[in-house]
Design a protein around this motif. Structure first.
Motif, PDB file in Angstrom:
ATOM      1  N   ASP A  46       0.007  73.490  42.293  1.00 15.84           N
ATOM      2  CA  ASP A  46      -1.553  73.460  42.360  1.00 15.84           C
ATOM      3  C   ASP A  46      -2.019  74.016  40.933  1.00 15.84           C
ATOM      4  N   LEU A  47      -1.362  75.151  40.536  1.00 18.90           N
ATOM      5  CA  LEU A  47      -1.787  75.741  39.335  1.00 18.90           C
ATOM      6  C   LEU A  47      -1.510  74.844  38.225  1.00 18.90           C
ATOM      7  N   ILE A  48      -0.279  74.215  38.107  1.00 21.97           N
ATOM      8  CA  ILE A  48      -0.129  73.229  37.092  1.00 21.97           C
ATOM      9  C   ILE A  48      -0.760  71.883  37.173  1.00 21.97           C
ATOM     10  N   ALA A  49      -1.116  71.326  38.414  1.00 23.58           N
ATOM     11  CA  ALA A  49      -1.818  70.359  38.432  1.00 23.58           C
ATOM     12  C   ALA A  49      -3.269  70.553  37.819  1.00 23.58           C
ATOM     13  N   ARG A  50      -3.786  71.478  38.008  1.00 23.78           N
ATOM     14  CA  ARG A  50      -5.311  71.877  37.619  1.00 23.78           C
ATOM     15  C   ARG A  50      -4.936  72.092  36.158  1.00 23.78           C
ATOM     16  N   ILE A  51      -4.132  72.631  35.493  1.00 27.28           N
ATOM     17  CA  ILE A  51      -4.134  72.903  34.231  1.00 27.28           C
ATOM     18  C   ILE A  51      -3.896  71.220  33.431  1.00 27.28           C
ATOM     19  N   VAL A  52      -3.027  70.350  33.806  1.00 29.45           N
ATOM     20  CA  VAL A  52      -2.790  68.922  33.340  1.00 29.45           C
ATOM     21  C   VAL A  52      -4.158  68.319  33.633  1.00 29.45           C
ATOM     22  N   ALA A  53      -4.677  68.578  34.919  1.00 30.24           N
ATOM     23  CA  ALA A  53      -5.874  67.605  35.305  1.00 30.24           C
ATOM     24  C   ALA A  53      -6.770  67.664  34.011  1.00 30.24           C
ATOM     25  N   GLU A  54      -7.132  69.156  33.875  1.00 32.26           N
ATOM     26  CA  GLU A  54      -8.180  69.098  33.060  1.00 32.26           C
ATOM     27  C   GLU A  54      -8.150  68.595  31.578  1.00 32.26           C
ATOM     28  N   ARG A  55      -6.896  68.650  30.975  1.00 31.21           N
ATOM     29  CA  ARG A  55      -6.686  67.961  29.619  1.00 31.21           C
ATOM     30  C   ARG A  55      -6.662  66.421  29.890  1.00 31.21           C
ATOM     31  N   PRO A 122       4.528  64.764  34.934  1.00 28.75           N
ATOM     32  CA  PRO A 122       3.812  65.578  33.864  1.00 28.75           C
ATOM     33  C   PRO A 122       4.693  67.060  33.529  1.00 28.75           C
ATOM     34  N   ALA A 123       5.482  67.417  34.874  1.00 28.54           N
ATOM     35  CA  ALA A 123       6.075  68.674  34.697  1.00 28.54           C
ATOM     36  C   ALA A 123       7.475  68.810  35.307  1.00 28.54           C
ATOM     37  N   GLU A 124       8.232  69.542  34.879  1.00 31.29           N
ATOM     38  CA  GLU A 124       9.547  70.074  35.647  1.00 31.29           C
ATOM     39  C   GLU A 124       9.238  71.174  36.356  1.00 31.29           C
ATOM     40  N   ALA A 282      -0.819  73.494  22.968  1.00 31.51           N
ATOM     41  CA  ALA A 282      -1.355  74.553  23.841  1.00 31.51           C
ATOM     42  C   ALA A 282      -1.387  74.222  25.278  1.00 31.51           C
ATOM     43  N   LEU A 283      -1.216  73.094  25.600  1.00 35.89           N
ATOM     44  CA  LEU A 283      -0.984  72.688  27.180  1.00 35.89           C
ATOM     45  C   LEU A 283       0.376  72.850  27.446  1.00 35.89           C
ATOM     46  N   GLN A 284       1.241  72.469  26.783  1.00 40.12           N
ATOM     47  CA  GLN A 284       2.666  72.956  26.904  1.00 40.12           C
ATOM     48  C   GLN A 284       2.949  74.252  27.264  1.00 40.12           C
ATOM     49  N   ALA A 285       2.221  75.165  26.133  1.00 39.75           N
ATOM     50  CA  ALA A 285       2.336  76.791  26.617  1.00 39.75           C
ATOM     51  C   ALA A 285       2.089  77.218  27.993  1.00 39.75           C
ATOM     52  N   ARG A 286       0.587  76.469  28.573  1.00 45.82           N
ATOM     53  CA  ARG A 286       0.162  76.867  29.430  1.00 45.82           C
ATOM     54  C   ARG A 286       0.950  76.569  30.739  1.00 45.82           C
ATOM     55  N   ILE A 287       1.550  75.268  30.693  1.00 43.97           N
ATOM     56  CA  ILE A 287       2.650  74.944  31.750  1.00 43.97           C
ATOM     57  C   ILE A 287       3.790  75.931  31.634  1.00 43.97           C
ATOM     58  N   GLN A 288       4.232  76.329  30.625  1.00 40.47           N
ATOM     59  CA  GLN A 288       5.374  77.163  30.442  1.00 40.47           C
ATOM     60  C   GLN A 288       4.825  78.416  31.143  1.00 40.47           C
ATOM     61  N   ASP A 289       3.699  79.021  30.526  1.00 43.58           N
ATOM     62  CA  ASP A 289       3.121  80.274  31.261  1.00 43.58           C
ATOM     63  C   ASP A 289       3.064  80.218  32.735  1.00 43.58           C
ATOM     64  N   ALA A 290       2.886  79.292  33.261  1.00 49.77           N
ATOM     65  CA  ALA A 290       2.551  78.857  34.714  1.00 49.77           C
ATOM     66  C   ALA A 290       4.034  78.726  35.502  1.00 49.77           C
ATOM     67  N   GLY A 291       5.120  78.661  34.837  1.00 50.47           N
ATOM     68  CA  GLY A 291       6.644  78.619  35.468  1.00 50.47           C
ATOM     69  C   GLY A 291       7.153  77.270  35.355  1.00 50.47           C
TER      70      GLY A 291
END
Length: 325
Positions: A46-55, A122-124, A282-291
């Motif tokens: 859910d967290l990663i989906a929200r990060i990616v959806a925003e951008r 979008p993410a692994e 910046a988005l890549q860093a946010r995804i990384q911070d989210a795990g």
């Protein structure tokens, strides 16, 4: 109306629709897009989906609204997507269930090949093997040693039969040659709660979900899936580095999908928006911070990955005899 004139009219309508498709794609989207997450709010997906959806929404010039539709081992949300109009205004984040449903359910609630139109990946989401502190185990070899001496074997948690956490544990079980007992839960949060409490012996959770408990010292991380260590846990070895021979389990991917029948031009527009979003450091860093780990790819690459995963997981499910509970 003569038959000839009727056929001519149909031909004219078909040409008009074909000519209008690029224009529709150019005007797409003209209202907000719904992104279904087939889990409850607050988890790693859910967290990663929200990060990616925003951008991605910003790249499209429209808001991308996340809608949580949990239930049925993530199938409820995907079925809702399949039943929606194929116009690009409803998407879903597709977890590994999209690759396993065909093998887990009889009859399956959907057919990924027939019902889904991949957009991108979008993410692994790497998995991490965690154990309770009370188990007094500090590495994977120690966990295997405990499994060999424990009468009845060790117990392992999962967020449901056929989930990536369950399948990773079954691969570990096979590699270990020891007895192990599966304890399924209704959610990953419930499974992690019982790991922290010491009620279950180990759990392959997503890094995104378990990171806070690992950093707080509530659980011990013994290894991560995939071929490389994850930046969030640089001191935690891969399962291969940890000495687990025969453990081969690539980190699962999240995929964005649309209903089958969505026009190709609209799928291309969506893919371009996600590609633009994922190229942002910046988005890549946010995804990384989210795990997680930012990924990407074309619709064709995403389809090929999904098909490969379905084949690999399907064989494992059939060999072990896993069914949806």
């Amino acid at each position: 109306m003569t038959a000839h004139r009727f056929r001519s009219l149909l031909g004219g309508l078909a040409l008009a629709c074909a000519a209008a498709l690029p224009a529709a794609a150019q005007n797409f989207p003209d209202r907000p897009i719904r992104l279904i997450v087939p889990f409850g709010p607050g988890g790693g997906t859910d967290l990663i989906a929200r990060i990616v959806a925003e951008r991605a929404g910003a790249a499209l010039g429209q808001q991308m609204v996340v809608e949580n539709r949990p239930g049925g081992g993530a199938t409820v949300g995907i079925v809702a997507l399949v039943q929606s109009r194929p116009d690009g205004y409803t998407l879903a984040v597709c977890p590994p269930i999209c690759a396993t449903a065909q093998s887990l359910y009889n009859p399956p609630p959907f057919n990924a090949e027939r019902d889904l139109a991949p957009v991108t990946s979008p993410a692994e989401l790497p998995l991490v093997l965690v154990v309770p502190r009370s188990l007094n185990v500090t590495d994977a070899r120690g966990l295997l040693a405990a499994a060999r001496v424990r009468q009845g074997g060790l117990s392992f948690a999962s967020p449901g039969a056929g989930s990536s956490g369950h399948l990773a544990a079954e691969v570990f079980h096979r590699a270990s040659g020891t007895q192990m007992v599966h304890v399924p839960y209704r959610s990953g949060a419930a499974a992690l709660t019982d790991i922290v409490a010491g009620r279950v012996d180990f759990y392959f959770d997503t890094v995104a979900s378990a990171l806070a408990q690992i950093r707080a010292g509530e659980v011990v991380a013994l290894g991560v899936t995939g071929t490389a260590r994850v930046p969030q846990l640089p001191d935690v070895p891969t399962m291969g580095e940890a000495g687990v021979q025969g453990f081969d389990f690539p980190s699962p991917r999240l995929r964005v999908v649309a209903p089958a029948g969505t026009p190709a031009a609209i799928l291309a527009r969506l893919n371009a928006a996600f590609t633009t979003a994922l190229a942002d450091p910046a988005l890549q860093a946010r995804i990384q911070d989210a795990g997680g780990k930012a990924a990407g790819g074309t619709a064709e690459e995403t389809r090929a990955e999904l098909n490969e995963e379905a084949g690999r997981f399907g064989r494992l499910i059939r060999e072990i005899g896993i069914t949806a509970e």
